[in-house]
Design an enzyme around this catalytic site. Structure first.
Site, PDB file in Angstrom:
ATOM      1  N   THR A 106       0.820  -1.212   0.000  1.00 58.84           N
ATOM      2  CA  THR A 106       0.000   0.000   0.000  1.00 58.84           C
ATOM      3  C   THR A 106       0.857   1.266   0.000  1.00 58.84           C
ATOM      4  O   THR A 106       1.972   1.278   0.540  1.00 58.84           O
ATOM      5  CB  THR A 106      -0.908   0.002   1.253  1.00 58.84           C
ATOM      6  OG1 THR A 106      -1.492   1.295   1.408  1.00 58.84           O
ATOM      7  CG2 THR A 106      -0.137  -0.312   2.517  1.00 58.84           C
TER       8      THR A 106
ATOM      9  N   TYR B 209      -1.445   0.060  10.068  1.00 56.97           N
ATOM     10  CA  TYR B 209      -1.731  -0.694   8.851  1.00 56.97           C
ATOM     11  C   TYR B 209      -0.539  -0.596   7.877  1.00 56.97           C
ATOM     12  O   TYR B 209      -0.006  -1.603   7.416  1.00 56.97           O
ATOM     13  CB  TYR B 209      -3.015  -0.162   8.207  1.00 56.97           C
ATOM     14  CG  TYR B 209      -3.224  -0.643   6.801  1.00 56.97           C
ATOM     15  CD1 TYR B 209      -3.441  -1.988   6.546  1.00 56.97           C
ATOM     16  CD2 TYR B 209      -3.187   0.237   5.723  1.00 56.97           C
ATOM     17  CE1 TYR B 209      -3.604  -2.449   5.249  1.00 56.97           C
ATOM     18  CE2 TYR B 209      -3.365  -0.204   4.434  1.00 56.97           C
ATOM     19  CZ  TYR B 209      -3.570  -1.545   4.201  1.00 56.97           C
ATOM     20  OH  TYR B 209      -3.728  -1.992   2.919  1.00 56.97           O
TER      21      TYR B 209
HETATM   22  N1  UFG Z   1     -13.015   9.754   4.438  1.00 58.59           N
HETATM   23  C1  UFG Z   1     -13.922  10.668   4.911  1.00 58.59           C
HETATM   24  N2  UFG Z   1     -15.066  10.189   5.468  1.00 58.59           N
HETATM   25  C2  UFG Z   1     -15.346   8.856   5.576  1.00 58.59           C
HETATM   26  C3  UFG Z   1     -14.403   7.933   5.073  1.00 58.59           C
HETATM   27  C4  UFG Z   1     -13.239   8.421   4.519  1.00 58.59           C
HETATM   28  O1  UFG Z   1     -13.711  11.862   4.864  1.00 58.59           O
HETATM   29  O2  UFG Z   1     -16.403   8.507   6.107  1.00 58.59           O
HETATM   30  C5  UFG Z   1     -11.768  10.254   3.838  1.00 58.59           C
HETATM   31  C6  UFG Z   1     -10.531   9.778   4.588  1.00 58.59           C
HETATM   32  O3  UFG Z   1     -10.247  10.636   5.642  1.00 58.59           O
HETATM   33  C7  UFG Z   1      -9.494   9.788   3.476  1.00 58.59           C
HETATM   34  C8  UFG Z   1     -10.297   9.468   2.210  1.00 58.59           C
HETATM   35  O4  UFG Z   1     -11.650   9.729   2.541  1.00 58.59           O
HETATM   36  O5  UFG Z   1      -8.970  11.057   3.354  1.00 58.59           O
HETATM   37  C9  UFG Z   1     -10.173   8.035   1.788  1.00 58.59           C
HETATM   38  O6  UFG Z   1     -10.463   7.218   2.926  1.00 58.59           O
HETATM   39  P1  UFG Z   1     -10.647   5.646   2.800  1.00 58.59           P
HETATM   40  O7  UFG Z   1     -10.954   5.131   4.171  1.00 58.59           O
HETATM   41  O8  UFG Z   1     -11.578   5.330   1.699  1.00 58.59           O
HETATM   42  O9  UFG Z   1      -9.218   5.175   2.322  1.00 58.59           O
HETATM   43  P2  UFG Z   1      -7.808   5.363   3.040  1.00 58.59           P
HETATM   44  O10 UFG Z   1      -7.060   6.366   2.226  1.00 58.59           O
HETATM   45  O11 UFG Z   1      -7.886   5.620   4.473  1.00 58.59           O
HETATM   46  O12 UFG Z   1      -7.222   3.905   2.932  1.00 58.59           O
HETATM   47  C10 UFG Z   1      -7.420   3.160   1.784  1.00 58.59           C
HETATM   48  C11 UFG Z   1      -7.451   1.678   2.116  1.00 58.59           C
HETATM   49  C12 UFG Z   1      -6.124   1.220   2.518  1.00 58.59           C
HETATM   50  C13 UFG Z   1      -5.084   1.676   1.554  1.00 58.59           C
HETATM   51  C14 UFG Z   1      -5.150   3.154   1.431  1.00 58.59           C
HETATM   52  C15 UFG Z   1      -4.139   3.783   0.563  1.00 58.59           C
HETATM   53  O13 UFG Z   1      -8.368   1.425   3.149  1.00 58.59           O
HETATM   54  O14 UFG Z   1      -6.141  -0.173   2.564  1.00 58.59           O
HETATM   55  O15 UFG Z   1      -6.413   3.473   0.921  1.00 58.59           O
HETATM   56  O16 UFG Z   1      -4.302   5.182   0.692  1.00 58.59           O
HETATM   57  F1  UFG Z   1      -3.856   1.342   1.958  1.00 58.59           F
END
Ligand code: UFG
Length: 324
Positions: free
Chosen positions: A114, A138
């Site tokens: 990731t 993670y």
């Molecule tokens: N977000 C919100 N509100 C929500 C959910 C997410 O504002 O209810 C934002 C998060 O703060 C983040 C973006 O949307 O800025 C994306 O969030 P996700 O949870 O969809 O994804 P992440 O970037 O946290 O993580 C995902 C996967 C991981 C991977 C990563 C790489 O869950 O497995 O992308 O960036 F490693």
């Protein structure tokens, strides 16, 4: 071909792509976050990577020549609340799998890593040579597995391709599989839930980041494009090209608000929203700065524009779900 996590979101799409490419994907999954219904493209073996005897049994039964390792816990937020769960499941589980692969003479190993391994590096182009400074458990657990693979390549001749995913979205255009997590934590499906009233509103996690609109920026890649790269990665190993790391992203970043706007446009609906606090462990901006997968693997992402990803996710969202 053994596929750990083949009952999950990315793993199930990978099984479809592998089958289309002429492989028989054997899914190994504990169904903690995966779905039996999503295993449609090859045999299913239920089991946990921490159960070495069960892992050995499956290697002995199918004698795979390659492993694609998707199985992992992958929620950034949860990994900050319960880090031990991530270290134990992701790292110990992978170690059992890697040891079994070596014991059973597997030579080729494709691993899901990731961009979270890079951490929050402002104004740095994130390519495969960037320093890895994860800011959540993670990402740290995935970096540790990358290190294990490097050691095992050296000592045991286990060849590996590592893919560092940026943010995966969208779903199978045929609707056979799609993104379905319980509970859901990912941005695109949560926006779609808010749009069609399955939840009250989308909470934006932080509006005071140093980005043009104050919300986090991510690089979104279509799951079908992502799994195509895995088939190319497998062929890369089969051709004897050796260990390699590839970023999988498009190089274009979108803020949380931009994704919401695109979803409103695609669905022609309003996104109910609330401005909330930052989520611990979130990086400000994660955007790939590499075209290595395109130039070396010949990867051609063709569905990874935001509208197509949201259209595919919306189609699935309205019709598709899995049951245990
Ligand atoms: N977000 C919100 N509100 C929500 C959910 C997410 O504002 O209810 C934002 C998060 O703060 C983040 C973006 O949307 O800025 C994306 O969030 P996700 O949870 O969809 O994804 P992440 O970037 O946290 O993580 C995902 C996967 C991981 C991977 C990563 C790489 O869950 O497995 O992308 O960036 F490693």
């Amino acid at each position: 071909m053994l596929v750990t996590g083949g009952a999950g979101y990315i793993g199930s799409h990978a099984c479809k792509a592998l089958k289309q490419a002429g492989y028989t994907p054997v899914t190994f999954d504990n169904l903690i976050t995966g779905w039996k219904d999503a295993v449609k493209f090859g045999p299913f073996e239920r089991g946990d990577l921490l159960d070495r005897a069960r892992v050995n049994e499956v290697f002995a039964k199918y004698k795979p020549t390659a492993v694609m390792h998707f199985a992992a816990l992958s929620q950034v937020g949860e990994s900050m609340q319960i880090p031990g769960k991530y270290w134990r499941n992701n790292v110990f589980g992978s170690l059992e799998l890697i040891d079994a692969a070596v014991e059973f003479g597997v030579k080729n190993f494709v691993f899901s890593s990731t961009c979270a391994t890079y951490g929050d590096q402002d104004n740095v182009v994130l390519d495969e040579n960037s320093v890895q400074l994860p800011i959540n458990s993670y990402g740290a657990s995935k970096r540790a597995i990358e290190d294990i693979l490097a050691n095992y390549s050296e000592s045991n001749g286990l060849n590996h391709v590592i893919f560092r995913y940026f943010n995966v979205a969208g779903g199978d255009p045929d609707g056979e599989v799609g993104e379905f997590h319980q509970p859901e934590t990912h941005l695109v499906p949560l926006i779609l839930d808010a749009i069609d009233g399955k939840r009250d509103a989308l909470t934006i996690f932080g509006t005071d980041y140093e980005t043009p609109d104050g919300t986090c920026i991510r690089d979104y890649v279509h799951v079908c494009d992502l799994v195509d790269a895995h088939v190319l990665g497998l062929k890369w190993l089969e051709d004897g090209k050796g260990d390699r790391v590839f970023n999988l992203g498009t190089g274009k970043g979108f803020s949380v608000r931009e994704v919401m706007d695109a979803a409103a446009y695609v669905t022609n609906r309003v996104v109910p929203q609330i401005e909330g606090e930052r989520r611990a462990g979130d990086c400000t901006k994660l955007v790939s700065g590499s075209v290595r997968a395109e130039t070396e693997l010949g990867w051609k992402p063709n569905r990874s524009n935001l509208e197509t990803m949201i259209k595919d996710a919306w189609r699935w969202h309205q019709n598709g779900h899995f049951e245990k």
